[in-house]
Design a protein around this motif. Structure first.
Motif, PDB file in Angstrom:
ATOM      1  N   ARG A   1       0.838  -1.214   0.000  1.00 50.47           N
ATOM      2  CA  ARG A   1       0.000   0.000   0.000  1.00 50.47           C
ATOM      3  C   ARG A   1       0.865   1.253   0.000  1.00 50.47           C
ATOM      4  N   LEU A   2       1.939   1.201   0.760  1.00 47.83           N
ATOM      5  CA  LEU A   2       2.848   2.354   0.794  1.00 47.83           C
ATOM      6  C   LEU A   2       3.417   2.615  -0.597  1.00 47.83           C
TER       7      LEU A   2
ATOM      8  N   GLN B   1       0.850   4.138  -2.838  1.00 44.15           N
ATOM      9  CA  GLN B   1       0.725   5.562  -2.530  1.00 44.15           C
ATOM     10  C   GLN B   1       1.910   6.353  -3.060  1.00 44.15           C
TER      11      GLN B   1
ATOM     12  N   GLY C   1       3.566   5.698  -5.717  1.00 51.41           N
ATOM     13  CA  GLY C   1       3.507   5.796  -7.178  1.00 51.41           C
ATOM     14  C   GLY C   1       4.776   5.320  -7.853  1.00 51.41           C
TER      15      GLY C   1
ATOM     16  N   CYS D   1      -2.158   6.569 -11.133  1.00 54.90           N
ATOM     17  CA  CYS D   1      -2.876   7.786 -11.505  1.00 54.90           C
ATOM     18  C   CYS D   1      -2.256   8.453 -12.714  1.00 54.90           C
TER      19      CYS D   1
ATOM     20  N   THR E   1      -6.336   0.167  -2.905  1.00 58.91           N
ATOM     21  CA  THR E   1      -6.157   1.404  -3.687  1.00 58.91           C
ATOM     22  C   THR E   1      -6.267   2.667  -2.840  1.00 58.91           C
ATOM     23  N   GLU E   2      -6.548   2.468  -1.548  1.00 53.77           N
ATOM     24  CA  GLU E   2      -6.740   3.615  -0.653  1.00 53.77           C
ATOM     25  C   GLU E   2      -5.508   4.510  -0.635  1.00 53.77           C
ATOM     26  N   ASN E   3      -5.786   5.779  -0.679  1.00 55.99           N
ATOM     27  CA  ASN E   3      -4.732   6.788  -0.607  1.00 55.99           C
ATOM     28  C   ASN E   3      -3.784   6.780  -1.794  1.00 55.99           C
ATOM     29  N   CYS E   4      -4.163   6.017  -2.794  1.00 55.08           N
ATOM     30  CA  CYS E   4      -3.382   6.083  -4.021  1.00 55.08           C
ATOM     31  C   CYS E   4      -3.401   7.538  -4.459  1.00 55.08           C
ATOM     32  N   CYS E   5      -2.245   8.100  -4.816  1.00 51.82           N
ATOM     33  CA  CYS E   5      -2.145   9.490  -5.246  1.00 51.82           C
ATOM     34  C   CYS E   5      -2.584  10.466  -4.175  1.00 51.82           C
ATOM     35  N   GLY E   6      -2.308  10.148  -2.947  1.00 48.84           N
ATOM     36  CA  GLY E   6      -2.506  11.094  -1.865  1.00 48.84           C
ATOM     37  C   GLY E   6      -3.934  11.321  -1.440  1.00 48.84           C
ATOM     38  N   GLY E   7      -4.753  10.318  -1.539  1.00 42.12           N
ATOM     39  CA  GLY E   7      -6.084  10.421  -0.956  1.00 42.12           C
ATOM     40  C   GLY E   7      -7.228  10.584  -1.920  1.00 42.12           C
TER      41      GLY E   7
END
Lengths: 110, 110
Positions: free
Chosen positions: A23-24, A27, A29, A105, B88-94
């Motif tokens: 997950r980190l 996040q 990317g 993204c 996918t949570e917080n992908c691209c900062g929320g």
DNA sequence: TCCATATTTCAATATTAATGGAAATATGGA
DNA sequence: TCCATATTTCCATTAATATTGAAATATGGA
């Protein structure tokens, strides 16, 4: 046996530390994160983290690149899409009715 | 600790027999399948299957209902959606940029 | 070159999971 | 009620996984 690699991907995520790492990286990317930074952020001992990163790598969920003294890890989205496709395969008798996708993204759906 | 139930769901799928069971139930749809039918179709010993079905049930990935002498199992899609959302949570900062969804064909996206 | 930093490998221990046969439980039909 | 069917529970065995410290390896800077 395609199921083998899918099982290994699911097994890789089925562990608190590795799930947190993945997950980190999601996040973070495409830029990714250095192993040391992951260790520091999540409070996982370096040797333990190294073991977990290898599991994630072998499962195809993350990739790594060398940058100077650092090893930068990042999430490999294609593999997650393989997992999702496998899970939904043959749903409703062969007609994939639910396009499930997982993408960074920076690469929006075209 | 939300991660606990997510890990249990991933762990439930991270095993050849259970992954096969889950996929079979996804293919079967809301009607589901009797335990005996699953055992027969996949060639898994009843006692072993019972163990695996319990794992999947505890993880929230399948539900069961009694119908006469049979116990009918079916896939519980909401839990899979919880897993995907967590990943996918917080992908691209929320800002969730990738709506990932997993639904039975009978309940198309509105 | 030598040293500090970054990461991985190794080894030992402890915990957890998968399997199938036999027995137990539950339901419905004769 | 009695029996066959359907499923689950129990048990014992076997195998795999997580953890950490210490040692090994590799890279770049002084």
């Amino acid at each position: 046996m395609e199921s083998k690699i899918i099982v290994s991907a699911l097994a890789a995520l089925a562990q608190e530390s590795r799930l947190a790492v993945y997950r980190l990286l999601v996040q973070a990317g495409p830029d990714g994160l250095a192993a040391g930074k992951i260790s520091e952020t999540l409070g996982i001992a370096p040797s333990s983290l190294s073991f977990h990163l290898k599991e994630l790598t072998h499962a195809g969920l993350v990739t790594s690149r060398n940058e100077s003294r650092f090893v930068i890890y990042s999430a490999h989205y294609e593999q997650m899409n393989n997992v999702l496709a496998y899970l939904t395969e043959n749903c409703c008798g062969g007609n994939p009715c639910i396009p499930v996708q997982f993408q960074p993204c920076e690469v929006p759906n075209k």
